[in-house]
Design a protein around this motif. Structure first.
Motif, PDB file in Angstrom:
ATOM      1  N   VAL A 203       0.843  -1.201   0.000  1.00 62.01           N
ATOM      2  CA  VAL A 203       0.000   0.000   0.000  1.00 62.01           C
ATOM      3  C   VAL A 203       0.880   1.254   0.000  1.00 62.01           C
TER       4      VAL A 203
ATOM      5  N   MET B 242       0.950   4.118  -2.959  1.00 62.92           N
ATOM      6  CA  MET B 242       0.708   5.542  -2.696  1.00 62.92           C
ATOM      7  C   MET B 242       1.861   6.379  -3.245  1.00 62.92           C
TER       8      MET B 242
ATOM      9  N   SER C 106      -2.738  13.342   0.917  1.00 71.13           N
ATOM     10  CA  SER C 106      -2.683  11.953   1.394  1.00 71.13           C
ATOM     11  C   SER C 106      -4.019  11.236   1.262  1.00 71.13           C
ATOM     12  N   THR C 107      -5.123  11.948   1.530  1.00 72.62           N
ATOM     13  CA  THR C 107      -6.432  11.301   1.430  1.00 72.62           C
ATOM     14  C   THR C 107      -6.697  10.871  -0.007  1.00 72.62           C
ATOM     15  N   ASN C 108      -6.446  11.796  -0.942  1.00 70.63           N
ATOM     16  CA  ASN C 108      -6.590  11.466  -2.362  1.00 70.63           C
ATOM     17  C   ASN C 108      -5.755  10.256  -2.742  1.00 70.63           C
TER      18      ASN C 108
ATOM     19  N   ALA D 296      -4.549   7.894  -0.883  1.00 63.59           N
ATOM     20  CA  ALA D 296      -5.016   6.655  -0.247  1.00 63.59           C
ATOM     21  C   ALA D 296      -6.299   6.155  -0.910  1.00 63.59           C
ATOM     22  N   VAL D 297      -7.217   7.085  -1.237  1.00 64.55           N
ATOM     23  CA  VAL D 297      -8.472   6.673  -1.900  1.00 64.55           C
ATOM     24  C   VAL D 297      -8.154   6.091  -3.277  1.00 64.55           C
ATOM     25  N   LEU D 298      -7.267   6.744  -4.027  1.00 57.74           N
ATOM     26  CA  LEU D 298      -6.926   6.239  -5.367  1.00 57.74           C
ATOM     27  C   LEU D 298      -6.197   4.895  -5.273  1.00 57.74           C
ATOM     28  N   THR D 299      -5.406   4.722  -4.237  1.00 58.38           N
ATOM     29  CA  THR D 299      -4.748   3.428  -4.015  1.00 58.38           C
ATOM     30  C   THR D 299      -5.791   2.353  -3.736  1.00 58.38           C
ATOM     31  N   ALA D 300      -6.785   2.699  -2.920  1.00 51.93           N
ATOM     32  CA  ALA D 300      -7.861   1.746  -2.617  1.00 51.93           C
ATOM     33  C   ALA D 300      -8.650   1.407  -3.886  1.00 51.93           C
ATOM     34  N   VAL D 301      -8.933   2.411  -4.710  1.00 54.42           N
ATOM     35  CA  VAL D 301      -9.691   2.191  -5.961  1.00 54.42           C
ATOM     36  C   VAL D 301      -8.900   1.264  -6.891  1.00 54.42           C
TER      37      VAL D 301
END
Lengths: 86, 86
Positions: free
Chosen positions: B36, B40, B52-54, B56-61
């Motif tokens: 992960v 990122m 960081s939020t972006n 992390a969300v794009l990593t999750a997607v």
């Protein structure tokens, strides 16, 4: 060789808008985004103090763990199939 | 029936510390956290303006998309194996 056309899809995840550019179909991107949004909300429901970055990172960790486990199972099936084909 | 023992593992992802509680072995959690973290950083390298939020969300997607595709392939293999066993 022609490249698959890039798509640009706008999705909403945990209250923020994201433009996702890639080779996937918009409906695939939207389905995936929904799953991420749901997972973030599930983790939030049991950890109300976590901020969005935490939630998104934990969602990524969770999903990566599921991916790695499925990959192991996938490799087991591949081996089984190879054995049957010998 | 006895439950598998819960483990608590501290990992570092994109400069933040996370306590991951779960049923996985600490080495599995650390391997997953590293993947992960790497993802990122990869996304950051090509989108330096994302927070960081972006990231992390794009990593999750991204990971969820890989998971869904692998799941489809997995189901194809399962069917093939079932056919061979008939």
């Amino acid at each position: 060789m022609s490249q698959p056309e890039k798509t640009r899809t706008t999705v909403d995840i945990y209250g923020r808008s994201y433009n996702i550019v890639g080779n996937e179909k918009p409906e695939q991107i939207r389905a995936v985004a929904n799953l991420v949004d749901e997972k973030m909300r599930e983790i939030h429901a049991v950890n109300k103090s976590l901020d969005s970055t935490n939630l998104a990172v934990l969602t990524a960790v969770n999903t990566m763990n599921d991916y790695m486990k499925l990959k192991e199972e996938f490799e087991v099936l591949q081996k089984l199939l190879e054995e049957k084909e010998e």
